[in-house]
Write a protein that holds these residues in place. Structure first.
Motif, PDB file in Angstrom:
ATOM      1  N   ASP A  84       0.835  -1.198   0.000  1.00 33.51           N
ATOM      2  CA  ASP A  84       0.000   0.000   0.000  1.00 33.51           C
ATOM      3  C   ASP A  84       0.875   1.256   0.000  1.00 33.51           C
ATOM      4  OD1 ASP A  84      -2.825   0.983   0.221  1.00 33.51           O
ATOM      5  OD2 ASP A  84      -2.012   1.935   2.004  1.00 33.51           O
ATOM      6  N   GLU A  85       1.951   1.213   0.779  1.00 40.71           N
ATOM      7  CA  GLU A  85       2.872   2.354   0.822  1.00 40.71           C
ATOM      8  C   GLU A  85       3.606   2.516  -0.506  1.00 40.71           C
ATOM      9  OE1 GLU A  85       5.315   1.446   4.153  1.00 40.71           O
ATOM     10  OE2 GLU A  85       3.835   2.104   5.637  1.00 40.71           O
ATOM     11  N   GLN A  86       3.952   1.391  -1.152  1.00 39.14           N
ATOM     12  CA  GLN A  86       4.630   1.459  -2.448  1.00 39.14           C
ATOM     13  C   GLN A  86       3.717   2.088  -3.501  1.00 39.14           C
ATOM     14  OE1 GLN A  86       6.329  -2.225  -3.870  1.00 39.14           O
ATOM     15  NE2 GLN A  86       6.447  -1.481  -5.978  1.00 39.14           N
ATOM     16  N   TYR A 143       2.507 -21.017   0.522  1.00 40.40           N
ATOM     17  CA  TYR A 143       2.777 -22.341   1.097  1.00 40.40           C
ATOM     18  C   TYR A 143       4.121 -22.298   1.804  1.00 40.40           C
ATOM     19  CZ  TYR A 143       3.864 -27.311   1.431  1.00 40.40           C
ATOM     20  OH  TYR A 143       4.201 -28.556   1.893  1.00 40.40           O
ATOM     21  N   LEU A 144       4.117 -22.618   3.087  1.00 37.10           N
ATOM     22  CA  LEU A 144       5.350 -22.518   3.873  1.00 37.10           C
ATOM     23  C   LEU A 144       5.353 -23.598   4.956  1.00 37.10           C
ATOM     24  CD1 LEU A 144       7.932 -20.796   4.400  1.00 37.10           C
ATOM     25  CD2 LEU A 144       6.567 -19.451   5.999  1.00 37.10           C
ATOM     26  N   MET A 145       6.334 -24.485   4.882  1.00 35.46           N
ATOM     27  CA  MET A 145       6.548 -25.510   5.909  1.00 35.46           C
ATOM     28  C   MET A 145       5.274 -26.308   6.213  1.00 35.46           C
ATOM     29  SD  MET A 145       9.092 -23.417   8.502  1.00 35.46           S
ATOM     30  CE  MET A 145       9.445 -24.878   9.504  1.00 35.46           C
ATOM     31  N   GLY A 146       4.644 -26.790   5.152  1.00 33.60           N
ATOM     32  CA  GLY A 146       3.502 -27.673   5.312  1.00 33.60           C
ATOM     33  C   GLY A 146       2.176 -26.986   5.533  1.00 33.60           C
ATOM     34  N   LYS A 147       2.155 -25.647   5.482  1.00 33.62           N
ATOM     35  CA  LYS A 147       0.909 -24.926   5.735  1.00 33.62           C
ATOM     36  C   LYS A 147       0.629 -23.923   4.616  1.00 33.62           C
ATOM     37  CE  LYS A 147       1.252 -25.227  10.784  1.00 33.62           C
ATOM     38  NZ  LYS A 147       1.345 -24.463  12.055  1.00 33.62           N
ATOM     39  N   PHE A 148      -0.657 -23.741   4.332  1.00 37.72           N
ATOM     40  CA  PHE A 148      -1.106 -22.683   3.439  1.00 37.72           C
ATOM     41  C   PHE A 148      -1.548 -21.493   4.288  1.00 37.72           C
ATOM     42  CE2 PHE A 148      -1.938 -25.078  -0.658  1.00 37.72           C
ATOM     43  CZ  PHE A 148      -1.273 -24.160  -1.446  1.00 37.72           C
ATOM     44  N   TYR A 149      -1.019 -20.318   3.955  1.00 34.92           N
ATOM     45  CA  TYR A 149      -1.452 -19.072   4.587  1.00 34.92           C
ATOM     46  C   TYR A 149      -2.217 -18.286   3.519  1.00 34.92           C
ATOM     47  CZ  TYR A 149       1.952 -20.233   8.212  1.00 34.92           C
ATOM     48  OH  TYR A 149       2.639 -20.865   9.210  1.00 34.92           O
ATOM     49  N   VAL A 150      -3.497 -18.045   3.760  1.00 36.13           N
ATOM     50  CA  VAL A 150      -4.326 -17.331   2.792  1.00 36.13           C
ATOM     51  C   VAL A 150      -4.678 -15.964   3.370  1.00 36.13           C
ATOM     52  CG1 VAL A 150      -6.467 -17.327   1.467  1.00 36.13           C
ATOM     53  CG2 VAL A 150      -5.250 -19.480   1.869  1.00 36.13           C
ATOM     54  N   ALA A 151      -4.257 -14.900   2.683  1.00 33.97           N
ATOM     55  CA  ALA A 151      -4.473 -13.529   3.143  1.00 33.97           C
ATOM     56  C   ALA A 151      -5.433 -12.828   2.183  1.00 33.97           C
ATOM     57  CB  ALA A 151      -3.159 -12.772   3.218  1.00 33.97           C
ATOM     58  N   ASN A 152      -6.460 -12.193   2.737  1.00 37.19           N
ATOM     59  CA  ASN A 152      -7.450 -11.530   1.897  1.00 37.19           C
ATOM     60  C   ASN A 152      -7.699 -10.103   2.363  1.00 37.19           C
ATOM     61  OD1 ASN A 152      -9.498 -11.344  -0.131  1.00 37.19           O
ATOM     62  ND2 ASN A 152     -11.024 -11.533   1.481  1.00 37.19           N
ATOM     63  N   ALA A 153      -7.615  -9.160   1.417  1.00 33.44           N
ATOM     64  CA  ALA A 153      -7.987  -7.760   1.667  1.00 33.44           C
ATOM     65  C   ALA A 153      -8.884  -7.334   0.515  1.00 33.44           C
ATOM     66  CB  ALA A 153      -6.748  -6.871   1.742  1.00 33.44           C
ATOM     67  N   GLY A 154     -10.192  -7.392   0.749  1.00 30.50           N
ATOM     68  CA  GLY A 154     -11.118  -7.012  -0.313  1.00 30.50           C
ATOM     69  C   GLY A 154     -12.285  -7.966  -0.408  1.00 30.50           C
ATOM     70  N   GLY A 159      -8.254  -3.117   0.829  1.00 30.29           N
ATOM     71  CA  GLY A 159      -7.572  -3.216  -0.450  1.00 30.29           C
ATOM     72  C   GLY A 159      -6.321  -2.368  -0.453  1.00 30.29           C
ATOM     73  N   LEU A 160      -5.687  -2.302  -1.605  1.00 28.38           N
ATOM     74  CA  LEU A 160      -4.434  -1.569  -1.762  1.00 28.38           C
ATOM     75  C   LEU A 160      -4.649  -0.353  -2.650  1.00 28.38           C
ATOM     76  CD1 LEU A 160      -2.116  -4.647  -2.440  1.00 28.38           C
ATOM     77  CD2 LEU A 160      -2.681  -3.604  -0.240  1.00 28.38           C
ATOM     78  N   GLY A 161      -3.994   0.754  -2.307  1.00 28.73           N
ATOM     79  CA  GLY A 161      -4.064   1.953  -3.143  1.00 28.73           C
ATOM     80  C   GLY A 161      -5.319   2.772  -2.928  1.00 28.73           C
ATOM     81  N   ASP A 162      -5.775   3.374  -4.034  1.00 29.22           N
ATOM     82  CA  ASP A 162      -6.942   4.277  -4.024  1.00 29.22           C
ATOM     83  C   ASP A 162      -6.723   5.474  -3.097  1.00 29.22           C
ATOM     84  OD1 ASP A 162      -8.692   3.214  -5.925  1.00 29.22           O
ATOM     85  OD2 ASP A 162      -9.370   1.666  -4.546  1.00 29.22           O
ATOM     86  N   HIS A 163      -5.506   5.980  -3.057  1.00 24.97           N
ATOM     87  CA  HIS A 163      -5.192   7.133  -2.207  1.00 24.97           C
ATOM     88  C   HIS A 163      -5.871   8.409  -2.700  1.00 24.97           C
ATOM     89  CE1 HIS A 163      -2.121   4.837  -0.013  1.00 24.97           C
ATOM     90  NE2 HIS A 163      -1.819   4.316  -1.188  1.00 24.97           N
ATOM     91  N   ASP A 164      -6.205   8.461  -3.985  1.00 20.29           N
ATOM     92  CA  ASP A 164      -6.827   9.663  -4.546  1.00 20.29           C
ATOM     93  C   ASP A 164      -8.349   9.573  -4.617  1.00 20.29           C
ATOM     94  OD1 ASP A 164      -4.477  11.126  -5.065  1.00 20.29           O
ATOM     95  OD2 ASP A 164      -4.093   9.926  -6.847  1.00 20.29           O
ATOM     96  N   LEU A 165      -8.904   8.441  -4.263  1.00 18.86           N
ATOM     97  CA  LEU A 165     -10.339   8.243  -4.430  1.00 18.86           C
ATOM     98  C   LEU A 165     -11.139   9.171  -3.513  1.00 18.86           C
ATOM     99  CD1 LEU A 165     -12.531   6.577  -5.852  1.00 18.86           C
ATOM    100  CD2 LEU A 165     -12.389   4.939  -3.963  1.00 18.86           C
ATOM    101  N   PHE A 214      -4.899  -3.862   5.562  1.00 21.00           N
ATOM    102  CA  PHE A 214      -4.477  -5.031   6.339  1.00 21.00           C
ATOM    103  C   PHE A 214      -5.383  -6.226   6.050  1.00 21.00           C
ATOM    104  CE2 PHE A 214      -2.880  -1.406   8.701  1.00 21.00           C
ATOM    105  CZ  PHE A 214      -1.556  -1.787   8.889  1.00 21.00           C
ATOM    106  N   PRO A 215      -4.808  -7.356   5.633  1.00 18.99           N
ATOM    107  CA  PRO A 215      -5.622  -8.520   5.288  1.00 18.99           C
ATOM    108  C   PRO A 215      -5.971  -9.357   6.520  1.00 18.99           C
ATOM    109  CG  PRO A 215      -3.326  -9.032   4.899  1.00 18.99           C
ATOM    110  CD  PRO A 215      -3.366  -7.593   5.372  1.00 18.99           C
ATOM    111  N   GLU A 216      -6.996 -10.171   6.349  1.00 17.86           N
ATOM    112  CA  GLU A 216      -7.257 -11.245   7.309  1.00 17.86           C
ATOM    113  C   GLU A 216      -6.519 -12.487   6.810  1.00 17.86           C
ATOM    114  OE1 GLU A 216     -11.217 -12.848   9.376  1.00 17.86           O
ATOM    115  OE2 GLU A 216     -11.055 -13.465   7.274  1.00 17.86           O
TER     116      GLU A 216
END
Length: 262
Positions: free
Chosen positions: A1-3, A24-35, A139-145, A161-163
């Motif tokens: 978001d900062e980028q 996928y990391l060390m046998g686990k799936f990490y699913v991150a959602n923002a939106g 979500g990411l961005g939309d700083h001008d919206l 920030f995602p869950e």
């Protein structure tokens, strides 16, 4: 978001998007959602949700609480309170149902001048909008919206920030028909979890377990069915309802290889 914000300033690149990521990391799936994208796991025909959508409806209390703490963000045009419908000037002094950031249910209040302002959250379901502008709240961005024809910025209410949900692959024996499905809202707007699972099982059953293209074909079929067929009255699904007019991006990721098939 900062980028995205830095690129907006240095390269004049406005815009924004939702984000759904699976690592996928060390046998686990990490699913991150923002939106408002969605991820589900289909394991032995069972549907396991791996995300939830962030919309004005699902995040009502967070949005209202921020508006209560920082009323200047509302630009004197919106109220953080929610009412069952838009209030008319002739209803001043009357009682109407409302709810605030602390309430799941509804209560009555006497309508005051401030209550005539447009609600921070207006509409229901897919038609719900924050500040009558946007239907997602992370979500990411939309700083001008900004709100249409105003100088009120939407960004303070958009969280980047995602869950994150975690799935441990080592806890189960997975066969080649067990998959993780990632899809944008263009898929889920017209298709529910059970319908997606049915398509997944239908297409996978028509290919050998060791055929690597079977997962690509599932993703392709999900996109095609959600878009529909072009007819005189526009894009239509098999049930003649309107097809998705939004972006449809789908990934189908196998959780087990051919060696796991039993």
């Amino acid at each position: 978001d900062e980028q995205i914000e830095r690129e907006r300033a240095s390269q004049h690149l406005p815009g924004g998007c939702c984000a759904l990521a699976a690592i996928y990391l060390m046998g686990k799936f990490y699913v991150a959602n923002a939106g408002d994208s969605r991820a589900i796991i289909i394991r032995n025909g069972e549907i396991i949700p791996m995300s939830r959508e962030f919309t004005p409806e699902t995040e009502r209390q967070r949005l209202q609480f921020l508006a209560l703490l920082r009323p200047e963000l509302l630009g004197k045009e919106f109220t953080h309170l929610e009412f069952p419908r838009r209030i008319q000037p002739k209803e001043l002094g009357k009682k109407m149902l409302y709810r605030d950031q602390n309430m799941n249910g509804w209560a009555y209040k006497k309508i005051e001048e401030d209550d005539l302002k447009f609600p921070l959250i207006f509409g229901e379901g897919k038609k719900a909008r924050m500040m009558a502008t946007i239907g997602v709240t992370r979500g990411l961005g939309d700083h001008d919206l900004k709100v249409f024809s105003s100088n009120i910025h939407i960004k303070p209410f958009l969280s980047c920030f995602p869950e994150v949900r975690v799935y441990d692959l080592t806890q189960y024996e997975h066969c080649p028909d067990d998959v993780l499905v990632l899809g944008t809202d263009g898929l889920w707007d017209v298709t529910n979890d059970k319908e997606v699972a049915a398509v997944v099982m239908e297409v996978l059953a028509s290919y050998e377990p060791n055929d690597p293209c079977r997962y690509t074909m599932v993703a392709q079929e999900l996109v095609v069915r959600s878009r529909g067929v072009l007819k005189e009255r526009g894009w239509r699904l098999a049930n003649d309802k309107l097809g998705s007019g939004d972006d449809i991006s789908v990934f189908v990721i196998p959780l087990g290889g051919p060696g796991n098939y039993t």
